[in-house]
Design a protein around this motif. Sequence first.
Motif, PDB file in Angstrom:
ATOM      1  N   TYR A 147       0.852  -1.183   0.000  1.00  0.00           N
ATOM      2  CA  TYR A 147       0.000   0.000   0.000  1.00  0.00           C
ATOM      3  C   TYR A 147       0.885   1.229   0.000  1.00  0.00           C
ATOM      4  O   TYR A 147       1.775   1.374   0.834  1.00  0.00           O
ATOM      5  CB  TYR A 147      -0.905   0.026   1.230  1.00  0.00           C
ATOM      6  N   VAL A 166       1.106  -8.364  11.870  1.00  0.00           N
ATOM      7  CA  VAL A 166      -0.346  -8.351  12.009  1.00  0.00           C
ATOM      8  C   VAL A 166      -0.740  -9.127  13.264  1.00  0.00           C
ATOM      9  O   VAL A 166      -0.319 -10.275  13.452  1.00  0.00           O
ATOM     10  CB  VAL A 166      -1.018  -8.971  10.768  1.00  0.00           C
ATOM     11  N   THR A 179      -5.546  -6.645  12.756  1.00  0.00           N
ATOM     12  CA  THR A 179      -6.097  -7.315  11.580  1.00  0.00           C
ATOM     13  C   THR A 179      -7.097  -6.412  10.859  1.00  0.00           C
ATOM     14  O   THR A 179      -7.172  -6.412   9.631  1.00  0.00           O
ATOM     15  CB  THR A 179      -6.781  -8.625  11.997  1.00  0.00           C
ATOM     16  N   LYS A 180      -7.866  -5.627  11.614  1.00  0.00           N
ATOM     17  CA  LYS A 180      -8.846  -4.724  11.007  1.00  0.00           C
ATOM     18  C   LYS A 180      -8.157  -3.628  10.211  1.00  0.00           C
ATOM     19  O   LYS A 180      -8.528  -3.335   9.064  1.00  0.00           O
ATOM     20  CB  LYS A 180      -9.736  -4.112  12.080  1.00  0.00           C
ATOM     21  N   ASP A 181      -7.123  -3.004  10.795  1.00  0.00           N
ATOM     22  CA  ASP A 181      -6.428  -1.933  10.103  1.00  0.00           C
ATOM     23  C   ASP A 181      -5.700  -2.456   8.864  1.00  0.00           C
ATOM     24  O   ASP A 181      -5.656  -1.777   7.830  1.00  0.00           O
ATOM     25  CB  ASP A 181      -5.422  -1.254  11.036  1.00  0.00           C
ATOM     26  N   ALA A 182      -5.142  -3.652   8.965  1.00  0.00           N
ATOM     27  CA  ALA A 182      -4.476  -4.241   7.804  1.00  0.00           C
ATOM     28  C   ALA A 182      -5.469  -4.466   6.676  1.00  0.00           C
ATOM     29  O   ALA A 182      -5.184  -4.194   5.503  1.00  0.00           O
ATOM     30  CB  ALA A 182      -3.793  -5.548   8.191  1.00  0.00           C
ATOM     31  N   ALA A 183      -6.654  -4.945   7.027  1.00  0.00           N
ATOM     32  CA  ALA A 183      -7.689  -5.168   6.021  1.00  0.00           C
ATOM     33  C   ALA A 183      -8.130  -3.851   5.395  1.00  0.00           C
ATOM     34  O   ALA A 183      -8.375  -3.771   4.185  1.00  0.00           O
ATOM     35  CB  ALA A 183      -8.871  -5.904   6.631  1.00  0.00           C
ATOM     36  N   ASP A 184      -8.239  -2.789   6.211  1.00  0.00           N
ATOM     37  CA  ASP A 184      -8.638  -1.477   5.689  1.00  0.00           C
ATOM     38  C   ASP A 184      -7.640  -0.944   4.675  1.00  0.00           C
ATOM     39  O   ASP A 184      -8.004  -0.192   3.768  1.00  0.00           O
ATOM     40  CB  ASP A 184      -8.792  -0.476   6.840  1.00  0.00           C
ATOM     41  N   GLY A 186      -5.988  -2.838   2.671  1.00  0.00           N
ATOM     42  CA  GLY A 186      -5.887  -3.781   1.563  1.00  0.00           C
ATOM     43  C   GLY A 186      -4.759  -4.776   1.719  1.00  0.00           C
ATOM     44  O   GLY A 186      -4.320  -5.396   0.740  1.00  0.00           O
ATOM     45  N   THR A 188      -2.846  -8.213   3.732  1.00  0.00           N
ATOM     46  CA  THR A 188      -3.225  -9.482   4.342  1.00  0.00           C
ATOM     47  C   THR A 188      -3.458  -9.265   5.830  1.00  0.00           C
ATOM     48  O   THR A 188      -2.708  -8.551   6.498  1.00  0.00           O
ATOM     49  CB  THR A 188      -2.142 -10.551   4.137  1.00  0.00           C
ATOM     50  N   ASN A 189      -4.525  -9.855   6.344  1.00  0.00           N
ATOM     51  CA  ASN A 189      -4.839  -9.670   7.774  1.00  0.00           C
ATOM     52  C   ASN A 189      -4.738 -10.972   8.538  1.00  0.00           C
ATOM     53  O   ASN A 189      -5.410 -11.172   9.547  1.00  0.00           O
ATOM     54  CB  ASN A 189      -6.227  -9.058   7.936  1.00  0.00           C
ATOM     55  N   GLN A 190      -3.872 -11.857   8.076  1.00  0.00           N
ATOM     56  CA  GLN A 190      -3.634 -13.105   8.784  1.00  0.00           C
ATOM     57  C   GLN A 190      -2.736 -12.841   9.985  1.00  0.00           C
ATOM     58  O   GLN A 190      -1.611 -12.360   9.829  1.00  0.00           O
ATOM     59  CB  GLN A 190      -2.975 -14.120   7.845  1.00  0.00           C
TER      60      GLN A 190
END
Length: 575
Positions: A147, A166, A179-184, A186, A188-190
């Motif tokens: 990103y 993460v 995990t939420k911020d990583a997903a926001d 774009g 990987t949120n593993q």
Amino acid sequence: MMNLSFCRIMVLSGCLLLNAISLFAQQPDTAKPKRNVLNNILTRVITGNKDTVKPTTNPANNPNNNNPNKPVNNRDVIAQPNRDVIANPNIPDKFAAINRFPDTLIIGAYTIVVESYDKGGEWNQMSNSFMHLNGIGRVKFNCPPIYTIWPGIWKDAILKPVKFTVVDKVQNKDKEISTKDAADLGLTNQPGSEVEVMMPHVNERAIDMTRFLGDVKGIRPKAPEGIRVRFTDLQVSVPKFNATTGNVVSGIARYPTEPAIPAVPFVLNIAAGFQLEVSAISFSPGVDPMFTAKLVLPSSITQNSACAAGRLDLGDFRMGSSCEFYKSLPGSDYGVFGIGNTTLAIGGRGYVADFSSSQSYPASGKPANWKGVVLMQGESKGSPAGTVVSNIGYMQADYTFTNGLVEASGLTATFRNVSAYAFEASQPFGYSLEFGVAEVNVAASQVAGGFLRNGRVALPKSAVREANDSRLIIEELNLAIKNNMDLSGFAIIKPAQGIYWGDLIAAGGGNRKSFGVEKWTARLCCSLRQAPNPASTLPMQPVKNSWFHLIPSARQSLKIIICRAPHSAASRHYL
């Protein structure tokens, strides 16, 4: 016998076999049915009714002919359904099935999710494969999640990559991301995975993640759902007939389609700070796909007056499914690129795009897993000597470099001047500086240090001059370049060199008088800043904290003399 007669009447009248069997079951008939009667019934049930009306010599009189102008033959004229697959002629017509193409095609390390097939194609029973398949589908890429964001919304910030782990719950905000911020973002949120984010840095420190997320909320572009490709003349092997997945044995798939989805060029992230602008791809079985693309460099390396990101033309190259490749172009030109706020404008010949984990360009001195670009030869031509008025005018000399490294944070290289260079200071005004040897170190697209040597400085005549009224020039100028591009250093005033200033007193005869010093050893200390320093409280320093002043050597006596010379008006310079 009445039941048997009734049954025969029903058969002869075209009754379904099912009714006949039902009646047989109620009262079995001991008489054996004629074999040809049952065959006729089976044939009618399986194949359907045929036209029993014989064609006449006059086609117009045939009630089964919808087109009186077309001859009617003895074959069934019922329309057959259209099929995408032509059945293999070796298979008997009775057992021909409606073939189903695979909806997923494996071509090398990539997968095509089929959107639609064109008409045509055939099934080859000998090779257990479909032949001559054409159509369109989607291909997705599995490049590392990255990103990046343009730094314009953060004043004086520099983008640099920061690694985060993460986690479900953040305990160390400098090293962890939820995990939420990583997903926001774009990514990987593993939990447990490591991600890299291009974070704005102010004063060498990354801004707070909460602020970063708030600033970028809602501006992240949505990634396309794969690229559309057109595949042509494919031979697709399947483990069994009507399998949903097949392996492409031969043929080709290409981007762009008509219309292109996404539009040409589309952008593909390949490493932190780097993107590909892809204009064409060819997929073939057994090899990595062939790309035609340009490499987009980190945001601190710009081109054109619009400050667009710098680009390198890579031409055609193969790239694997892990988005790794290595391309050396020693004969290709690049630039002109602006480098951060250094005022350097570089161009040159030869570059290596090293995004491979298995090899590296030897001259870079980097390990095999390093990823970035090596600029083999480069030059910043600057401006003609004596034309620049600026405290950082030394940056406009003609500089060259070799094997400059471009990473996510920007360019790192050592610039050395080609020839002697002169420029004018802007604050304080009137000082001319010249140097014979210069070295400017650049790291992360910022000046990181350097020096100017074998130089000299000419002082303004309104301040001081030689006894013969010529401009005072002090030799052996040596200046250090600081990481903020400021200059500091000194020049040596030799004992035989006199310095005169004044026109302060007119005493007798109308001739102006001057003060001066001779037979002394001193340094002319100088400091040139490239930015204001309002907080400075040091004496004899203008607004920008730039100055020149004389410091006699220890235990050195000064001889102050008064001489007569037609000097100009009184000086206002501090010495």
